[in-house]
Design an enzyme around this catalytic site. Structure first.
Site, short mmCIF file in Angstrom:
data_model
loop_
_atom_site.label_atom_id
_atom_site.label_comp_id
_atom_site.label_asym_id
_atom_site.label_seq_id
_atom_site.Cartn_x
_atom_site.Cartn_y
_atom_site.Cartn_z
N LEU A 145 0.87 -1.03 0.00
CA LEU A 145 -0.12 -0.02 0.11
C LEU A 145 0.83 1.09 0.22
O LEU A 145 1.84 1.34 1.08
CB LEU A 145 -1.10 -0.04 1.33
CG LEU A 145 -1.66 1.25 1.54
CD1 LEU A 145 -2.70 1.67 0.38
CD2 LEU A 145 -2.47 1.27 2.79
N GLU A 146 0.68 1.97 -0.97
CA GLU A 146 1.49 3.28 -1.21
C GLU A 146 0.59 4.52 -0.48
O GLU A 146 -0.52 4.78 -1.30
CB GLU A 146 2.04 3.50 -2.56
CG GLU A 146 2.84 4.60 -2.83
CD GLU A 146 3.07 4.68 -4.40
OE1 GLU A 146 4.34 5.30 -4.69
OE2 GLU A 146 2.45 4.40 -5.31
N ILE A 147 1.18 5.06 0.72
CA ILE A 147 0.34 6.00 0.96
C ILE A 147 1.04 7.55 0.63
O ILE A 147 2.17 7.55 0.58
CB ILE A 147 0.25 6.18 2.36
CG1 ILE A 147 -0.48 4.95 2.99
CG2 ILE A 147 -0.34 7.36 3.03
CD1 ILE A 147 -0.67 4.56 4.47
#
Length: 762
Positions: free
Chosen positions: A508-510
């Site tokens: 997950l790229e925040i």
């Protein structure tokens, strides 16, 4: 990759002298180690059973650190010296971990393969002492029993495990480029048979307790709670009571250590005693390994070699082969890279920000397409109350059915019960309006990649949701600041870029903007971790981090395709470098229309530096409906299995119109590999230079788990450290002379090339 700690067990255990007890130890007396010095291992005598409790107070899980090994040495010496002790029990005081493996730092501290081999030999000898213990030892297992922990357990005379989801057994060393180094390659085949042992050691997968019982890894299962108990009451205490009773019965000959085998088991043993049968198994397994690994990973072949040596040449030869191969593997670049990935994986699974001001309990997801449905699935199975909204009933029906079928498949595989499936589905509601959004803690939009649409839904949502609600955009490349510009509360807007398929992809790229609040970030991280994701945090900008890198790879791939390198060969060359699959398959998974959209946007944002293959090829594919996996046809045509995938001949026909001569001669497959990866590696380093990335660790984890950069290479930053920055720059300059600034090394890479002592990892 939930990677566990690998095994190099009991480094000083076998060579230490056992201290004798200087005084009388009365029964039912808790005995401390070296008076008050022991912190990791303690034991208590319950009648004539020694209950040995393992607990590392400095960590959430038990590992076989030097401290624990030293204390175990003392304890076992005391127990074996006490004639009043008739049996013993190993048990952990950790609620969800027996032993997760050995401390990897022991291996990393070694300077040579010979040093690691000595550690392995010492571990083998000590576990042989446990195997030949004068008193029976019961391993009472609750939680993770992995690597060296499993090797310790299978050296014991009897094993009991709880029927808990937390209880898993396995040999994950192969995921670290290693092999079981304390007798595992020799004991496992004898215990579970050659096929079962190879399956465990070559995949590194976890085995649940029920399956472990069927395989023969454990002899007895117990309820994780105890009769009439509620969750969390006293699982460990109950397990200990059962284990102590079993230990007494074993010592009193009421429970036999060997079970009479059935006719079928005897027949199977007789078959395995036949040399030609074993030879056929070795051959079949070796062929499978070659097909799966392309000989990139040395550990699987060494595992096969160790097992074969022990089975064909005897126990001593097998142990020696295991120790020597363990030492050799520990010094390989592949193992060091994979251990680096493991450490990064652990770091990106930790919450460094602490809890948010208000816990997110209720999620609302916009869009019931592939991404929205996937996000909903990983949310409801973690307990989030989730609304899935779409504009059409048909989309909602498909999304709901997809989630149900995915969970139902787990029921059929006995990975969950039908009650658990139905409980999870009860967390989900599907609808075409905004009812219920007034109580949402977070809204995640997964609508089409169009800035006008995304800003429109921001305004619609903010008119309904409560003031504390966070708005997260699952965009692949659109700047979050542009989406936040439409918001009345830009501090509550954040990017949460999931990867397809969401239920399988860990990353997950925040994405944060200059206005994103720390509490909003803390909430997003908390949600992502609860969903089981590996998280990297990046600063806002076109393409963020992952898309910027993978697009460079794709554009060069497309240009090589134009220059006459066949698609099938390009995929094979990618795989031989270590990618799980070719970039064309990744593009098909993402969606060719999405790839085109992102490519056009980033080409506008970055200019000539994002040139490469002619995007008209991709545009024509979209016009013809070749959208990738979602319609079973893109660069490839797909069947039901991976083997059924074949190159789409119509794409090759499209290419004929755009074929160009190659201005640079291709000297080798490795030259093609460097053409493709040097651009994305340079882009990774540029992202660190620009502050998009906070560290090389997040850059490597993002690359490995986001677009499949080979774990055996450790990620782009570790690759540069290993390959050499100066060597990479020299190669890129050659490409730059022909293709221009797409291959111009960034300043940070040049700095590393000028100073060989500069490394991204010390």
């Amino acid at each position: 990759m939930a990677v566990s700690r690998a095994a190099c067990v009991f480094s000083k255990f076998a060579t230490s002298k056992y201290p004798l007890l200087s005084g009388h130890i009365s029964r039912n007396l808790s005995v401390s180690s070296s008076l008050a010095a022991r912190t990791h291992v303690s034991y208590e005598l319950k009648d004539d059973v020694a209950v040995i409790r393992l607990n590392d107070p400095t960590a959430k899980v038990n590992t076989l650190s030097l401290q624990m090994q030293s204390e175990l040495t003392e304890v076992m010496g005391e127990i074996w010296s006490n004639g009043g002790v008739k049996s013993a029990v190993f048990i952990s005081r950790k609620p969800g971990c027996f032993i997760a493996g050995a401390d990897i730092k022991m291996i990393q501290a070694c300077k040579s393969s010979e040093e690691v081999t000595r550690l392995s030999r010492e571990g083998q000898k000590m576990l042989e002492k446990i195997e030949k213990s004068p008193i029976p030892i019961v391993a009472a297992i609750h939680g993770s029993c992995l690597g060296g922990g499993l090797e310790l357990a299978i050296a014991c005379q009897y094993r009991i495990a709880t029927k808990s989801k937390k209880t898993v057994l396995g040999t994950p060393e192969v995921m670290l480029g290693l092999l079981p180094g304390a007798g595992g390659t020799q004991r496992l085949p004898k215990m579970v048979g050659l096929p079962g042992a190879f399956d465990m050691m070559l995949t590194g997968k976890n085995i649940r307790a029920e399956k472990a019982k069927k395989m023969g890894l454990v002899q007895q299962l117990v309820d994780p709670l105890g009769p009439g108990l509620k969750p969390g009451d006293r699982t460990i205490e109950y397990l200990e009571e059962v284990a102590v009773d079993v230990a007494k019965q074993i010592a009193n000959k009421k429970i036999p250590l060997t079970k009479e085998k059935s006719f079928m088991q005897k027949l199977q043993d007789a078959v395995m005693d036949l040399g030609p049968v074993r030879k056929k198994i070795y051959k079949t397994v070796s062929e499978r390994v070659l097909k799966e690994t392309k000989n990139i990973y040395p550990a699987p072949n060494k595992i096969i070699e160790c097992v074969q040596t022990g089975m064909e040449q005897g126990r001593e030869a097998g142990y020696l082969a295991e120790a020597e191969n363990f030492g050799k593997l520990a010094m390989t670049s592949e193992s060091k890279a994979m251990i680096g990935v493991y450490h990064g994986h652990v770091a990106c699974r930790k919450n460094q920000l602490g809890p948010p001001e208000k816990e997110v309990k209720r999620l609302a997801i916009l869009g019931a397409g592939l991404m929205g449905t996937g996000i909903a699935q990983v949310s409801i199975d973690k307990g989030f109350t989730t609304i899935l909204k779409d504009t059409t009933v048909d989309s909602l029906s498909r999304g709901h059915e997809k989630i149900y079928q995915s969970l139902d498949t787990k029921v059929k595989r006995k990975a969950m019960t039908s009650f658990e499936r139905d409980t999870m589905m009860s967390n989900l509601s599907v609808q075409t309006d905004y009812s219920g959004f007034e109580s949402a803690d977070m809204v995640i939009e997964a609508v089409f990649e169009d800035i006008n649409l995304k800003t429109k839904v921001v305004k619609e949502v903010e008119a309904i949701v409560p003031p504390h609600c966070i708005f997260a955009s699952n965009t692949s490349a659109l700047p979050i600041k542009d989406i936040a510009a439409a918001s009345q509360r830009p501090e509550k807007v954040i990017g949460m870029h999931y990867f397809s398929p969401v239920e399988k992809m860990q990353l997950l790229e925040i994405i944060i903007t200059d206005k994103t609040s720390k509490d909003t970030l803390a909430s997003a991280v908390s949600v992502g971790l609860k969903q089981g994701k590996v998280i990297i945090i990046v600063k806002d900008g076109p393409g963020f981090y992952i898309v910027r890198c993978i697009l460079n790879n794709f554009l060069e791939y497309l240009r090589l395709f134009q220059e006459g390198v066949e698609l099938k060969r390009l995929d094979a060359i990618s795989e031989s470098f270590g990618f799980h699959t070719g970039i064309s398959v990744v593009a098909d998974e993402v969606g060719i229309d999405v790839v085109l959209h992102i490519s056009e946007n980033l080409s506008k944002a970055f200019g000539p530096r994002y040139e490469g293959g002619n995007l008209e090829i991709v545009r024509t594919m979209v016009e013809k409906g070749f959208l990738g996996r979602k319609c079973e046809k893109g660069f490839s045509i797909y069947g039901t299995t991976r083997e059924e995938r074949r190159v789409n001949p119509e794409v090759e026909e499209i290419l004929k119109k755009y074929r160009v001569p190659a201005p640079l001669a291709i000297s080798s497959d490795f030259d093609i590999q460097l053409r493709m990866v040097s651009r994305c590696i340079n882009e990774s380093i540029l992202c660190l230079q620009e502050g998009v990335l906070a560290s090389p660790v997040e850059g490597d984890i993002g690359a490995v788990f986001g677009y499949g950069f080979p774990p055996s290479r450790g990620g782009p930053f570790r690759f540069v450290d290993t390959f050499g920055a100066e060597r990479l720059v020299s190669t890129m300059r050659r490409y730059e002379d022909v293709y221009g600034n797409q291959f111009t090394p960034c300043q940070l890479l040049l700095d590393h090339a000028k100073d060989p002592s500069k490394k991204f990892y010390n």
